[in-house]
Design a protein around this motif. Structure first.
Motif, short mmCIF file in Angstrom:
data_model
loop_
_atom_site.label_atom_id
_atom_site.label_comp_id
_atom_site.label_asym_id
_atom_site.label_seq_id
_atom_site.Cartn_x
_atom_site.Cartn_y
_atom_site.Cartn_z
N ALA A 53 12.88 8.07 -4.69
CA ALA A 53 13.42 9.32 -4.15
C ALA A 53 14.13 10.14 -5.23
O ALA A 53 14.13 11.37 -5.18
CB ALA A 53 14.39 9.03 -3.01
N LYS A 54 14.71 9.47 -6.22
CA LYS A 54 15.48 10.16 -7.25
C LYS A 54 14.75 10.23 -8.60
O LYS A 54 15.27 10.79 -9.55
CB LYS A 54 16.82 9.45 -7.45
CG LYS A 54 17.70 9.45 -6.20
CD LYS A 54 18.98 8.68 -6.43
CE LYS A 54 19.83 9.32 -7.49
NZ LYS A 54 21.10 8.60 -7.72
N GLU A 56 12.38 11.10 -11.74
CA GLU A 56 11.86 12.33 -12.36
C GLU A 56 10.42 12.05 -12.79
O GLU A 56 10.17 11.40 -13.81
CB GLU A 56 12.73 12.71 -13.56
CG GLU A 56 12.25 13.95 -14.29
CD GLU A 56 12.12 15.16 -13.37
OE1 GLU A 56 10.98 15.66 -13.24
OE2 GLU A 56 13.12 15.56 -12.77
N SER A 58 8.13 14.25 -13.61
CA SER A 58 7.50 15.28 -14.43
C SER A 58 7.05 14.73 -15.78
O SER A 58 6.08 15.22 -16.37
CB SER A 58 8.46 16.45 -14.65
OG SER A 58 9.65 16.01 -15.30
N THR A 178 7.79 10.69 -0.68
CA THR A 178 7.73 11.88 0.17
C THR A 178 8.97 12.75 0.01
O THR A 178 8.89 13.97 -0.16
CB THR A 178 7.56 11.48 1.64
OG1 THR A 178 6.37 10.71 1.79
CG2 THR A 178 7.48 12.72 2.53
N ILE A 179 10.13 12.11 0.04
CA ILE A 179 11.39 12.85 -0.11
C ILE A 179 11.48 13.50 -1.48
O ILE A 179 11.95 14.64 -1.64
CB ILE A 179 12.58 11.91 0.13
CG1 ILE A 179 12.72 11.60 1.63
CG2 ILE A 179 13.88 12.49 -0.41
CD1 ILE A 179 13.76 10.58 1.96
N ASN A 180 10.99 12.78 -2.50
CA ASN A 180 11.04 13.30 -3.86
C ASN A 180 10.11 14.51 -4.03
O ASN A 180 10.54 15.58 -4.48
CB ASN A 180 10.63 12.20 -4.84
CG ASN A 180 10.84 12.59 -6.30
OD1 ASN A 180 10.52 13.68 -6.72
ND2 ASN A 180 11.39 11.67 -7.07
N LEU A 181 8.86 14.36 -3.64
CA LEU A 181 7.88 15.41 -3.87
C LEU A 181 8.13 16.65 -3.01
O LEU A 181 7.91 17.78 -3.46
CB LEU A 181 6.47 14.87 -3.62
CG LEU A 181 6.00 13.76 -4.56
CD1 LEU A 181 4.58 13.32 -4.22
CD2 LEU A 181 6.09 14.20 -6.02
N LEU A 182 8.60 16.44 -1.77
CA LEU A 182 8.86 17.57 -0.88
C LEU A 182 10.28 18.10 -1.02
O LEU A 182 10.66 19.06 -0.33
CB LEU A 182 8.59 17.16 0.57
CG LEU A 182 7.15 16.74 0.90
CD1 LEU A 182 7.02 16.40 2.39
CD2 LEU A 182 6.16 17.84 0.52
N GLU A 183 11.07 17.43 -1.88
CA GLU A 183 12.46 17.84 -2.13
C GLU A 183 13.25 17.92 -0.83
O GLU A 183 13.99 18.88 -0.58
CB GLU A 183 12.50 19.17 -2.88
CG GLU A 183 11.83 19.10 -4.25
CD GLU A 183 11.93 20.41 -5.01
OE1 GLU A 183 12.43 21.40 -4.44
OE2 GLU A 183 11.52 20.44 -6.18
N ILE A 184 13.09 16.91 0.00
CA ILE A 184 13.81 16.84 1.26
C ILE A 184 15.25 16.39 0.99
O ILE A 184 15.46 15.34 0.38
CB ILE A 184 13.14 15.85 2.23
CG1 ILE A 184 11.70 16.32 2.52
CG2 ILE A 184 13.93 15.72 3.53
CD1 ILE A 184 10.90 15.32 3.34
N PRO A 185 16.24 17.14 1.40
CA PRO A 185 17.63 16.74 1.15
C PRO A 185 18.02 15.54 2.01
O PRO A 185 17.64 15.44 3.17
CB PRO A 185 18.44 17.98 1.54
CG PRO A 185 17.57 18.70 2.52
CD PRO A 185 16.15 18.45 2.10
#
Length: 311
Positions: A53-54, A56, A58, A178-185
Motif C-alpha cells: 500500500a505504501k 513506491e 515508479s 489496489t489502494i496504492n495504484l488507485l491512491e485510495i486514502p
C-alpha cells in the motif's frame, strides 16, 4: 562475502531461536499451532498489505519483474512436470514426487522479506512483496494441481478456486496494490495499527520457521531429499537471476531477485502434503536441509550476483 554472511546472520539466529523455543518444555507445545494460524491469517497478510500500500512502484519495472518471476517459476515447474517419467523409472512414488516438486518451487517469503529489509531497505522489501504477490497464485496452482494428480487427493475445481480467492495472503496483497495504484486514502490510525501488527510479523515469522523444522527427519535424509536442495538453492537462483539480467535489471533490484530465489522452501507446503496425500516426512526433511544449507548458499549466490549487478 563475510559482510553478506554477517548481515543475514541475525535472520538465521531467529530461526535457531525458534528451534530452541519449540523444544523448551516451559512453553506449551499447543501454542505453536495457534501462532502458525495467527501468522497465516493476520500477521503476514498485514505485512504484505502495508508494504504494498505504501510502496513506491515508479522505480520498479513491474512488467520485467512479472515476466521474470512468473516466467522463471513456470519454466522450473514445467521441467519438473516433464521429468516425472524419470522419477517413475527411478522408483520414486507419486507421493514422494509431489514433495520434491513442492520443495523445488515454493519459497519462504518470511526469510526473503527479512533479508531484503536487513540488506537493502524499504525498496527491496517492496520488490520482494511484489514478487510474492505475483507468484503466489501460480505457485499454488502448480503445486495443488500436482498434489491432486499424483497425491491421490480429491479436490473439485470449485473448491480449488475457492481456496485461491480466499487465501488471506492474496487478499492482503490485492488490497495493498489496489489502494496504492488507485491512491485510495486510508484512515491514518487504521494504517498505523496495521503497521504495528505488520512490524511483529517478520521476527515472529522467522521464529515460526525454526519451530517448524524437523531436525530428526534431516539427520539421515533419503538421497532423494538432496535433489530439491540443489534445485531450490542453486538452480532456481540461476534461472531467476539470469532472467532478471536479460530483462535489464541491475544493481540492488537484481541482487534482491537473486536473494529471493535462493531462500529455502516454505513450511506451508508440509500441511498440504499431509492433507492431500503427499510425502510429508520427506517434505519436512527437505525443508530442514534447505534452511540449514541456505545459511551458506545465500551469501554465495549474492556474492556471485554482485558481479552481474554492477553491469
Amino acid at each position: 562475502m563475510l559482510a553478506i554472511f554477517e548481515s543475514i546472520l541475525p535472520v538465521f539466529l531467529l530461526v535457531v531461536l525458534g528451534v530452541l523455543l519449540k523444544r523448551w518444555r516451559l512453553i506449551d507445545r499447543d501454542m505453536w499451532n495457534g501462532l502458525e494460524q495467527l501468522g497465516f491469517f493476520v500477521l503476514f497478510p498485514c505485512l504484505l498489505f502495508t508494504t504494498l500500500a505504501k510502496a513506491e512502484f515508479s522505480g520498479i519495472a513491474a512488467g520485467s519483474v512479472a515476466l521474470g518471476s512468473i516466467g522463471s517459476l513456470s519454466f522450473i515447474a514445467l521441467l519438473l512436470a516433464l521429468a516425472w517419467p524419470l522419477f517413475r523409472a527411478a522408483g520414486v512414488s507419486g507421493a514422494a514426487y509431489t514433495s520434491v516438486y513442492q520443495t523445488s518451487t515454493r519459497w519462504n517469503a518470511f526469510i526473503a522479506l527479512a533479508i531484503a529489509e536487513k540488506l537493502y531497505g524499504p525498496e527491496s522489501l517492496a520488490l520482494v512483496a511484489l514478487v510474492a504477490t505475483l507468484i503466489i497464485i501460480p505457485i499454488n496452482l502448480y503445486n495443488i494441481g500436482i498434489l491432486v494428480w499424483f497425491g491421490g487427493g480429491t479436490r473439485s475445481l470449485r473448491t480449488f478456486a475457492q481456496k485461491i480467492v480466499t487465501n488471506p495472503m492474496i487478499i492482503g496483497s490485492v488490497l495493498g496494490v489496489t489502494i496504492n495504484l488507485l491512491e485510495i486514502p486510508v484512515y491514518a490510525p487504521l494504517m498505523q495499527a496495521a503497521e504495528l501488527v505488520a512490524g511483529t510479523s517478520l521476527s515472529l515469522g522467522l521464529i515460526m520457521v525454526g519451530a517448524g523444522l524437523k531436525l530428526a527427519d534431516a539427520l539421515k535424509p533419503r538421497p532423494l531429499a538432496l535433489l530439491p536442495v540443489a534445485l531450490k538453492l542453486v538452480f532456481m537462483p540461476l534461472v531467476m537471476t539470469a532472467a532478471a539480467y536479460v530483462l535489464g535489471m541491475r544493481g540492488e533490484p537484481l541482487l534482491t531477485i537473486a536473494m529471493g530465489a535462493s531462500v529455502p522452501t516454505a513450511m506451508n507446503g508440509y500441511v498440504l502434503a499431509k492433507q492431500m496425500g503427499g510425502d510429508a516426512p520427506l517434505y519436512a526433511a527437505v525443508a530442514t536441509l534447505q534452511t540449514i544449507a541456505s545459511f551458506l548458499t545465500i551469501p554465495v549466490v549474492l556474492a556471485a550476483t554482485a558481479y552481474l549487478a554492477g553491469g
